[in-house]
Enzyme design. Structure first.
Site, PDB file in Angstrom:
ATOM      1  N   GLU A 100     -37.504  -4.534  11.136  1.00 51.02           N
ATOM      2  CA  GLU A 100     -36.119  -4.326  11.557  1.00 51.02           C
ATOM      3  C   GLU A 100     -35.132  -5.037  10.639  1.00 51.02           C
ATOM      4  O   GLU A 100     -35.428  -6.115  10.116  1.00 51.02           O
ATOM      5  CB  GLU A 100     -35.963  -4.832  12.999  1.00 51.02           C
ATOM      6  CG  GLU A 100     -36.714  -3.948  13.966  1.00 51.02           C
ATOM      7  CD  GLU A 100     -36.943  -4.563  15.335  1.00 51.02           C
ATOM      8  OE1 GLU A 100     -37.146  -3.793  16.286  1.00 51.02           O
ATOM      9  OE2 GLU A 100     -36.939  -5.790  15.466  1.00 51.02           O
ATOM     10  N   CYS A 113     -29.027  -8.980   8.357  1.00 52.37           N
ATOM     11  CA  CYS A 113     -30.161  -9.872   8.562  1.00 52.37           C
ATOM     12  C   CYS A 113     -31.413  -9.079   8.151  1.00 52.37           C
ATOM     13  O   CYS A 113     -31.733  -8.063   8.760  1.00 52.37           O
ATOM     14  CB  CYS A 113     -30.194 -10.300  10.027  1.00 52.37           C
ATOM     15  SG  CYS A 113     -31.554 -11.385  10.422  1.00 52.37           S
ATOM     16  N   CYS A 120     -45.591 -12.010  10.876  1.00 50.95           N
ATOM     17  CA  CYS A 120     -45.427 -13.330  10.248  1.00 50.95           C
ATOM     18  C   CYS A 120     -46.655 -14.154  10.554  1.00 50.95           C
ATOM     19  O   CYS A 120     -47.224 -14.055  11.643  1.00 50.95           O
ATOM     20  CB  CYS A 120     -44.180 -14.018  10.813  1.00 50.95           C
ATOM     21  SG  CYS A 120     -43.842 -15.611  10.040  1.00 50.95           S
ATOM     22  N   CYS A 124     -44.719 -19.425  15.103  1.00 52.18           N
ATOM     23  CA  CYS A 124     -43.823 -20.224  15.949  1.00 52.18           C
ATOM     24  C   CYS A 124     -43.901 -19.668  17.378  1.00 52.18           C
ATOM     25  O   CYS A 124     -43.780 -18.459  17.580  1.00 52.18           O
ATOM     26  CB  CYS A 124     -42.387 -20.166  15.430  1.00 52.18           C
ATOM     27  SG  CYS A 124     -42.242 -20.688  13.723  1.00 52.18           S
ATOM     28  N   CYS A 127     -41.161 -17.181  19.089  1.00 51.73           N
ATOM     29  CA  CYS A 127     -40.663 -16.067  18.286  1.00 51.73           C
ATOM     30  C   CYS A 127     -41.520 -14.815  18.493  1.00 51.73           C
ATOM     31  O   CYS A 127     -42.743 -14.873  18.377  1.00 51.73           O
ATOM     32  CB  CYS A 127     -40.676 -16.494  16.820  1.00 51.73           C
ATOM     33  SG  CYS A 127     -40.390 -15.145  15.684  1.00 51.73           S
ATOM     34  N   SER A 219     -34.933 -23.845   9.705  1.00 53.69           N
ATOM     35  CA  SER A 219     -35.216 -23.849  11.148  1.00 53.69           C
ATOM     36  C   SER A 219     -35.817 -25.196  11.501  1.00 53.69           C
ATOM     37  O   SER A 219     -36.976 -25.454  11.191  1.00 53.69           O
ATOM     38  CB  SER A 219     -36.215 -22.741  11.492  1.00 53.69           C
ATOM     39  OG  SER A 219     -35.663 -21.504  11.188  1.00 53.69           O
ATOM     40  N   LEU A 220     -35.031 -26.038  12.121  1.00 53.47           N
ATOM     41  CA  LEU A 220     -35.459 -27.419  12.362  1.00 53.47           C
ATOM     42  C   LEU A 220     -36.010 -27.572  13.797  1.00 53.47           C
ATOM     43  O   LEU A 220     -37.135 -27.930  13.992  1.00 53.47           O
ATOM     44  CB  LEU A 220     -34.278 -28.353  12.090  1.00 53.47           C
ATOM     45  CG  LEU A 220     -34.584 -29.822  11.888  1.00 53.47           C
ATOM     46  CD1 LEU A 220     -33.512 -30.494  11.057  1.00 53.47           C
ATOM     47  CD2 LEU A 220     -34.783 -30.578  13.168  1.00 53.47           C
ATOM     48  N   CYS A 338     -31.700 -13.695  17.579  1.00 57.90           N
ATOM     49  CA  CYS A 338     -32.678 -14.586  16.960  1.00 57.90           C
ATOM     50  C   CYS A 338     -33.970 -14.663  17.747  1.00 57.90           C
ATOM     51  O   CYS A 338     -33.953 -14.879  18.952  1.00 57.90           O
ATOM     52  CB  CYS A 338     -32.111 -16.005  16.915  1.00 57.90           C
ATOM     53  SG  CYS A 338     -31.115 -16.267  15.497  1.00 57.90           S
TER      54      CYS A 338
HETATM   55 FE1  SF4 Z   1     -42.181 -16.428  11.433  1.00 57.10          FE
HETATM   56 FE2  SF4 Z   1     -39.609 -17.179  11.502  1.00 57.10          FE
HETATM   57 FE3  SF4 Z   1     -40.814 -16.226  13.699  1.00 57.10          FE
HETATM   58 FE4  SF4 Z   1     -41.520 -18.628  12.785  1.00 57.10          FE
HETATM   59  S1  SF4 Z   1     -39.490 -18.046  13.574  1.00 57.10           S
HETATM   60  S2  SF4 Z   1     -42.934 -17.003  13.474  1.00 57.10           S
HETATM   61  S3  SF4 Z   1     -41.321 -18.307  10.580  1.00 57.10           S
HETATM   62  S4  SF4 Z   1     -40.409 -15.094  11.804  1.00 57.10           S
END
Ligand code: SF4
Length: 348
Positions: A100, A113, A120, A124, A127, A219-220, A338
């Site tokens: 996307e 974006c 990925c 994380c 996500c 991304s902290l 996000c």
């Molecule tokens: Fe991947 Fe970014 Fe999702 Fe982490 S936040 S799993 S790095 S897409």
């Protein structure tokens, strides 16, 4: 299968021109057709001889992919769905996956974006992209197509590599896209219009900081290494402490900016203790912290911090000398916000 021209440099295009019997300067002409006029077929490159185009088209194609679906949010955000062919490893069979790209309008700005991988591998926990695992890296042409094939292509003002995937885990291809976006022979954007967002892939981050002038977002999400590791497995390989230490070696006092993304979860990272540790971690840096509301996802027990807690967190950072903003959530109703990108193929 034909090789794609999209993503090649003028030097590479010149070599192809010579190979098919066109004059060397046709390489420059092809770059103009690809990156300035953004044609979709070789036949549209009308200043190349007809015969030259025919020979070229036997072995090559432009290679721009088209979106198969677009959804529009009530706030004007638009989410495009692109089919990409990926193989997990070189030499293995390719499969079609969906990624996307999200166009976010904001007054006179239109930011894209962009996705850099199908799925990925960073895992994380909060996500949706991470949930689906890794299917493969996007090719340069796949990433550039997200810029060129959408309705707003001519009006885009900015780009953020913040979509599906970790851009520094596909750095070779992402670097090439950034080079094309910012080269005078390419799209000719200023590097100030591009931001790359990463969770901190340390060796590639160093290359990015050395080889590009574009902005950086990190991304902290938690200043305490042992807590960050609970949600972000990358912390085991490359600690946020090392990431920040590296960034501090580069100059962000001029036009180049660094920001830190901080999704605020109820009780996990929203306390004064966290704000205090964050201030200590970022001490001495010219930077901004973007506080982001968390959008709940299935089978993940955490919720977003309340608006009140986020405001208190923001104030504590500001009092400590760090600019902090609460970022407005965009495109939530079409799952474009996000952490929600999942590349769901819902075309009927
Ligand atoms: Fe991947 Fe970014 Fe999702 Fe982490 S936040 S799993 S790095 S897409």
């Amino acid at each position: 299968m034909k090789e794609r021209l999209l993503g090649k440099t003028p030097e590479e295009l010149k070599a192809i021109a010579l190979e098919v019997g066109l004059p060397g300067f046709a390489g420059k002409q092809m770059a103009q057709w690809l990156y300035q006029k953004r044609v979709r077929s070789i036949d549209e490159m009308t200043n190349l001889s007809k015969q030259g185009r025919e020979v070229l088209a036997q072995r090559y194609e432009v290679g721009m992919i088209q979106p198969v679906d677009v959804q529009t949010s009530k706030d004007g955000t638009r989410k495009y769905l692109f089919p990409v062919r990926c193989a997990l490893k070189a030499g293995t069979a390719e499969e079609v996956f969906y990624v996307e790209a999200v166009m976010i309008p904001d007054h006179e700005r239109k930011t894209l974006c962009v996705s850099s991988q199908a799925g990925c591998k960073m895992g994380c926990k909060f996500c949706m992209t991470g949930r689906q695992g890794f299917h493969g890296n996007l090719d340069t042409a796949d990433i550039l197509s997200q810029f060129f094939a959408i309705e707003e292509a001519a009006d885009l003002t900015n780009a953020v590599f913040m979509g599906m995937g970790e851009p520094l885990d596909n750095w070779d291809k992402v670097k090439r896209v950034i080079d094309i976006l910012t080269a005078p022979w390419g799209v000719a954007w200023s590097p100030k219009r591009v931001t790359l967002s990463t969770i901190g892939v340390l060796p590639k981050l160093k290359q990015y900081l050395q080889e590009s002038k574009c902005h950086l977002a990190v991304s902290l999400h938690n200043p305490f290494p042992e807590e960050r590791e609970e949600f972000m497995p990358v912390q085991k390989a490359w600690s946020i402490t090392e990431v920040v230490r590296l960034i501090k070696q580069f100059d962000f006092t001029g036009q180049r900016r660094v920001s830190f993304e901080y999704t605020v979860f109820d009780t996990w990272n929203d306390t004064p203790r966290h704000a205090d540790a964050l201030l200590k971690l970022l001490r001495g840096m010219e930077c901004r912290v973007n506080l982001i509301r968390f959008h709940s996802i299935p089978d993940f027990p955490y919720k977003s911090a309340s608006a009140q807690t986020m405001e208190a967190f923001r104030e504590q950072l500001e009092k400590g000398g760090v600019t902090a903003t609460i970022r407005a959530s965009r495109g939530e109703d079409i799952f474009a916000a996000c952490g929600l990108l999942a590349g769901k193929h819902n075309v009927t």
